[in-house]
Design an enzyme around this catalytic site. Structure first.
Site, mmCIF file in Angstrom:
data_model
loop_
_atom_site.group_PDB
_atom_site.id
_atom_site.type_symbol
_atom_site.label_atom_id
_atom_site.label_comp_id
_atom_site.label_asym_id
_atom_site.label_seq_id
_atom_site.Cartn_x
_atom_site.Cartn_y
_atom_site.Cartn_z
ATOM 1 N N HIS C 54 0.541 -0.985 0.238
ATOM 2 C CA HIS C 54 -0.124 -0.047 0.041
ATOM 3 C C HIS C 54 0.488 1.343 0.132
ATOM 4 O O HIS C 54 0.553 2.436 -0.616
ATOM 5 C CB HIS C 54 -1.085 0.463 1.069
ATOM 6 C CG HIS C 54 -1.889 1.348 1.250
ATOM 7 N ND1 HIS C 54 -2.847 1.379 1.001
ATOM 8 C CD2 HIS C 54 -2.306 2.343 1.553
ATOM 9 C CE1 HIS C 54 -3.815 1.966 -0.024
ATOM 10 N NE2 HIS C 54 -3.303 3.350 1.131
ATOM 11 N N HIS C 100 -10.376 2.162 0.145
ATOM 12 C CA HIS C 100 -10.623 1.525 1.428
ATOM 13 C C HIS C 100 -11.788 0.466 1.264
ATOM 14 O O HIS C 100 -12.404 0.458 2.298
ATOM 15 C CB HIS C 100 -10.782 2.322 2.116
ATOM 16 C CG HIS C 100 -10.291 2.945 3.299
ATOM 17 N ND1 HIS C 100 -11.282 3.027 4.411
ATOM 18 C CD2 HIS C 100 -8.877 2.935 3.929
ATOM 19 C CE1 HIS C 100 -10.391 3.670 5.653
ATOM 20 N NE2 HIS C 100 -8.866 3.886 5.013
#
Lengths: 231, 80, 682, 80
Positions: C54, C100
């Site tokens: 990420h 998300h």
């Protein structure tokens, strides 16, 4: 006309109100920050929409303890015109300046769409004539107006109901989708006894320019200007 | 000292959230649910241990802020 | 070099612990050889989040460089918190999209809400006031037991956060497909407005300048959220439960107003929001961009819970927090404005010239104790900044092309007899039907700016107020987010190109000229060669289409490991485009307006190709057939013609033919204003 | 038979509403308020009077619907 737009932490439609009154109507308008103690010589006060103090505990419950609120209460008691829009309406009921309470929408969801309201009674913000139908947007989760049967009786007796939800044609058939939140007696806005404080759930400041869809909302502010001009 | 404050809607006030809970529980097979009402539980941690003054303070906290007298009732319990 | 101290109760770093933190064995070896010592527990935590997929983009960086990021209108390209394009008169539109996905599967309301909060901060940390948001959602089959709960929670979370902070959510998209049953997607987009010469950047400039922490107190929320985003779901999802971050939109509104006021004073030299990997990524990235070092005093971090260890404070993903670098001597300006907005503020460190990330803390010091021990800090982290950023691993992972056995599927003679019934079935299906149930839960009109509302046009059109010394100008932007993952599944190159084409076409259909693009690349496990091949081919498709259609990439996000028990989601490269109208009078809705108007079809018909179409998927129950494909030169000409028609006001409305083909396009245009239509096919 | 179900946020989870109540009470002069947390009270009316089965039913109502296991805890009391 000089208008103070109250700004609580969490108000988010303060710009909408300032823009409608100052830029569209051309009045002199400014923000009254919640920590200030004076309204700066305003002729009228607008308490805008938003989530004052995050609407924690109850919408508008905590805002009434800000310093500016005592100035607003004094202004109301002296008969000054006050318009509480959406969260502003919730704050005015929590302050006890308006009767009843705003509770969770009957379908339990946030609701944002255009609706229609019918002008029920004359007042500083509603001199456009009884029965006039306005197309205004609503955007709220806690807009269901509630009051005791006794209060409802007084509201009608003293001509305090300002707006009721209705269809495009001005009627309000039982259970029609015209009422966006299940408010008692389809009530969308009420005045206080002295008819100087108005609280309403729909947003006139968001329907004040043709480019936004329609400008029916501007008529409330024009009515206010006529009212102040006549004084 | 700890106190639990219960804020509930007055009987005559419509409680859509309670209705939704009743309907959902019944649709999950809990046929025995006759009615449901949803309120608030506010847990407070307080300095000091004088129950009398705590009692009166809690009452005025509820009247001033925690409950809206127009549509809500409140009751409370004080735990040592 | 000695290993910094561990805090009481923290085990020594080991290969086994590194694996638990998500590091591969060779990565652990690399840490040992680079440091020529063992890392401390906190250091291993810092390295593991900074080297997570990420934060480091280690499997995608090598491919992302092929995306076009240049253009006369590009003010800020990828690399900063958000990208920016010029909208004239010294103003720019600042925008980005962020995913998300994993937190939203675990706790839909808070996962989606904190996704909105995070992307808002990415925009206003650049000095821009957010003016509108979109979201792109993917759920499993509508009749999957978890889908209703996830859909309700995500929509309520997006509304709950966005409505409270007062940024209108004016559009987006949602698609339902079985591949998302165990792994939903929540991509959040926000655009803001700033003066180009007053943009702020995430750089720790100025040796000795104080580092200031502003916003909510630190708790244990979301610890290892960054690495979790890079871990695929499976049986052990429950063990990762404490990684849910909780959002407070009211705090964010205070933070937004305070930040914009602080920026206006000019007392800052750099600022960044604390997103994934919180304090660590914000401080390390700011140091890296400025080529400086940073020293943090963890004792000074405002805390919400007891006994927080350095590891927890460095990795916590508590929301609504910013890290600012103030010009030395002007810190009080930050403190005064924070006091006005009732925000926590604390000096937590300073910029150094060491090029290292150094953190100190006093073992056993806890401000919650009645008599906290006297601060006597020891070094707990001492790492080179570039080890955590530029020198993070970078892989060109093996790829394996999928044999394309896709045959062209077209409507044969035994076509369904009753087309009317087919149309009704299609328009009522979840992937085509009205989305008003969703966007009516969003305040899409706050700010007096929404000129074309959700459902009224192919893109949202917003009016933005650009204020400077000589008054306020109104400018008009169009924004849209799009991707049909089924086409990408059938052919990653063509599918990704079609996503860019559809998004730019939507913006053109409301009368706006596309300026720039951001993306959210949601893919499966990069360690599976076929998934890596899909990603690489999709990048090439995006690059080719962005170049052909004049939409340079100015920012974006990559989300890998979107799979459950080894089964990957459809490859979903969502894109969002920002365009600008020359004149609000050029704006077009999608609904037919007047009786008697002539309806014209623009562009080449698709020759009845049905690959990946909603109708075929519903009829066959699976995604088959070669996708309809795209001719980018023809598309560019089509969009140019459409834009001119709008600018010369020769048409009354326009609607792009996409999911459901001409049938659904005409149906939607009729329904919008209650008209009928008589169509004769060529 | 009646039952009261109390649903509260887990200790570690951020409670912005509780913070807002604490700050407001203190600004109203109730300095003794150290902490506040806001949760839900669900009042149920149930057919039947078998406490054992009611107990197990209530537990599964909470696990299935009334409490979100990721961020909430629950406890309950049964009243005749």
């Amino acid at each position: 006309m000089r208008v103070a737009v109250v700004q609580f932490p969490g108000s988010n439609a303060d710009w909408d109100a300032l823009h409608a009154v100052r830029d569209v109507l051309g009045a002199d308008a400014w923000y009254a920050f919640h920590k200030e103690i004076s309204l700066g010589g305003a002729d009228a006060v607008v308490i805008p929409g938003g989530f004052s103090y995050g609407d924690y505990l109850r919408a508008g419950a905590i805002a009434r303890f800000s310093p500016i609120v005592s100035a607003v209460r004094g202004f109301a008691e002296r008969g000054g015109p006050i318009l509480g829009i959406c969260n502003g309406f919730q704050v005015l009921t929590e302050m006890g300046l308006l009767p009843g309470a705003l509770t969770r929408n009957a379908h339990l969801r946030f609701e944002c769409r255009d609706i229609f309201v019918r002008v029920e009674n004359d007042g500083p913000f509603t001199d456009m004539g009884q029965g006039q139908v306005l197309q205004l947007p609503v955007a709220h989760a806690d807009g269901r107006y509630q009051c005791s049967p006794e209060t409802l009786r007084q509201l009608h007796a003293n001509n305090q109901v300002a707006f009721r939800y209705c269809t495009r044609h001005g009627d309000a058939p039982e259970g029609s989708p015209a009422n966006p939140n299940g408010a008692v007696d389809d009530i969308a806005g009420v005045y206080n006894r002295d008819k100087n404080v108005l609280g309403m759930m729909p947003h006139p400041e968001r329907a004040s320019e043709a480019i936004l869809g329609n400008d029916d909302g501007l008529s409330l502010f024009q009515s206010l200007r006529r009212h102040l001009g006549a004084q | 000292m700890k106190a639990n404050i219960f804020v509930t809607l007055k009987r005559e006030v419509l409680d859509p959230e309670g209705d939704a809970v009743r309907r959902s529980l019944r649709s999950l097979g809990f046929e025995e649910v006759k009615a449901a009402r949803v309120g608030k539980l506010i847990e407070l941690e307080l300095h000091g241990d004088d129950r009398e003054s705590a009692e009166s303070h809690i009452r005025s906290m509820c009247e001033k802020l925690l409950a809206n007298p127009v549509i809500e009732d409140f009751h409370y319990e004080i735990l040592d | 070099m000695t290993t910094p101290e561990n805090f009481p109760g923290e085990p020594d770093a080991s290969a086994e612990l590194a694996r638990k933190f998500g590091l591969a064995d060779d990565e652990w070896e690399r840490v040992l050889s680079t440091l020529s010592r063992k890392p401390s527990y906190a250091e291993l935590g810092v390295i593991s989040v900074m080297w997570s997929e990420h934060c480091s983009y280690k499997s995608s960086r090598v491919h992302l460089s092929r995306l076009p990021t240049e253009g006369p209108q590009v003010v800020q390209g990828p690399g900063e918190n958000a990208g920016a394009v010029d909208i004239g008169d010294g103003f720019c539109a600042v925008f980005k999209m962020e995913s998300h996905n994993h937190p939203s599967y675990i706790e839909p309301y808070q996962g989606a809400a904190t996704g909105v909060g995070g992307i808002l901060r990415d925009v206003f940390t650049m000095g821009a006031r957010p003016v509108a948001s979109l979201n792109s959602l993917r759920f499993g089959r509508p009749d999957h037991p978890k889908t209703p709960h996830l859909l309700k929670g995500v929509v309520a979370g997006i509304g709950g956060y966005g409505n409270c902070i007062g940024v209108p959510t004016v559009g987006g998209e949602v698609q339902f497909d079985a591949s998302y049953d165990g792994n939903i997607l929540v991509n959040a987009f926000t655009v803001g407005i700033a003066k180009t010469d007053e943009l702020f950047f995430g750089r720790a400039e100025g040796i000795g300048n104080p580092i200031i922490y502003v916003g909510a107190k630190t708790g244990r929320d979301g610890i290892h959220g960054a690495t979790m985003a890079s871990a695929e779901f499976g049986e052990e999802t429950d063990s990762k439960l404490p990684t849910v971050q909780v959002g407070d939109p009211f705090m964010e509104k205070l933070l937004l107003e305070a930040c914009l006021e602080i920026f206006a004073t000019g007392c800052l030299s750099g600022v960044q929001d604390m997103g994934a990997a919180g304090l660590t990524s914000s401080s390390v990235e700011m140091a890296a961009r400025a080529g400086n070092g940073i020293e943090l005093d963890l004792d000074a971090i405002p805390r919400r819970t007891r006994a927080l260890s350095p590891y927890e404070m460095l990795l916590s993903e508590s929301q609504e927090r910013m890290l600012m670098v103030a010009k030395r001597g002007r810190e009080h300006e930050v403190f005064d404005i924070c006091a006005k907005w009732d925000l926590d503020v604390s000096i937590v460190g300073r910029v150094t010239s060491s090029g290292r990330f150094v953190c100190k803390a006093t073992p056993g010091h806890d401000p919650f104790d009645d008599a906290p021990t006297e601060p006597d800090p020891v070094v707990v982290v001492d790492l080179p900044v570039d080890l955590l950023t530029d020198c993070a691993p970078k892989y060109d992972r093996p790829q394996e092309a999928r044999p394309d056995a896709a045959t062209l599927v077209t409507l044969t003679d035994d076509a369904p007899g009753n087309l009317g019934a087919e149309m009704l079935r299609l328009i009522g299906s979840p992937n085509i039907g009205s989305r008003s149930w969703i966007w009516r839960q969003y305040d899409h009109i706050v700010g007096d700016g929404t000129v074309v509302r959700p459902g009224d046009g192919d893109a949202a059109v917003i009016r933005v107020f650009c204020q400077d010394t000589d008054g306020t100008q109104e400018k008009f932007l169009a924004i849209s987010a799009d991707c049909n993952a089924r086409h990408v599944e059938l052919d990653p190159f063509l599918g990704a190109a079609m996503a860019v084409a559809e998004c730019t076409r939507n913006v053109v259909c409301v009368g706006a000229k596309p300026l720039g693009l951001t993306d959210c690349l949601n893919f499966g496990n990069p360690e599976v060669p076929e998934q890596m091949w899909r990603f690489a081919r999709a990048i090439d498709g995006l690059a080719t289409a962005c170049t052909a259609l004049g939409a340079p990439v100015v920012s974006g996000n990559v989300s890998f490991y979107n799979e459950t028990d080894g089964k990957s989601i459809l490859p979903t490269p969502t894109v969002a485009v920002v365009g600008q109208l020359e004149d609000p009078a050029h704006r077009l809705g999608l609904g037919f307006l007047n009786e008697g108007d002539v309806i014209a079809h623009l562009g080449r018909p698709s020759r009845g190709v049905l690959g990946g179409s909603e109708w075929l998927v519903q009829t066959m129950g699976s995604i088959t057939g070669a996708p309809v494909g795209i001719d980018l030169d023809a598309e560019a000409a089509l969009q140019q013609a459409m834009l001119e028609l709008a600018q010369r006001q020769l048409v009354r409305s326009a609607h792009d033919i996409s999911d459901g083909g001409i049938a659904m396009c005409v149906a939607e245009a009729c329904i919008a204003n209650g008209h009928g239509a008589r169509i004769s096919l060529p």
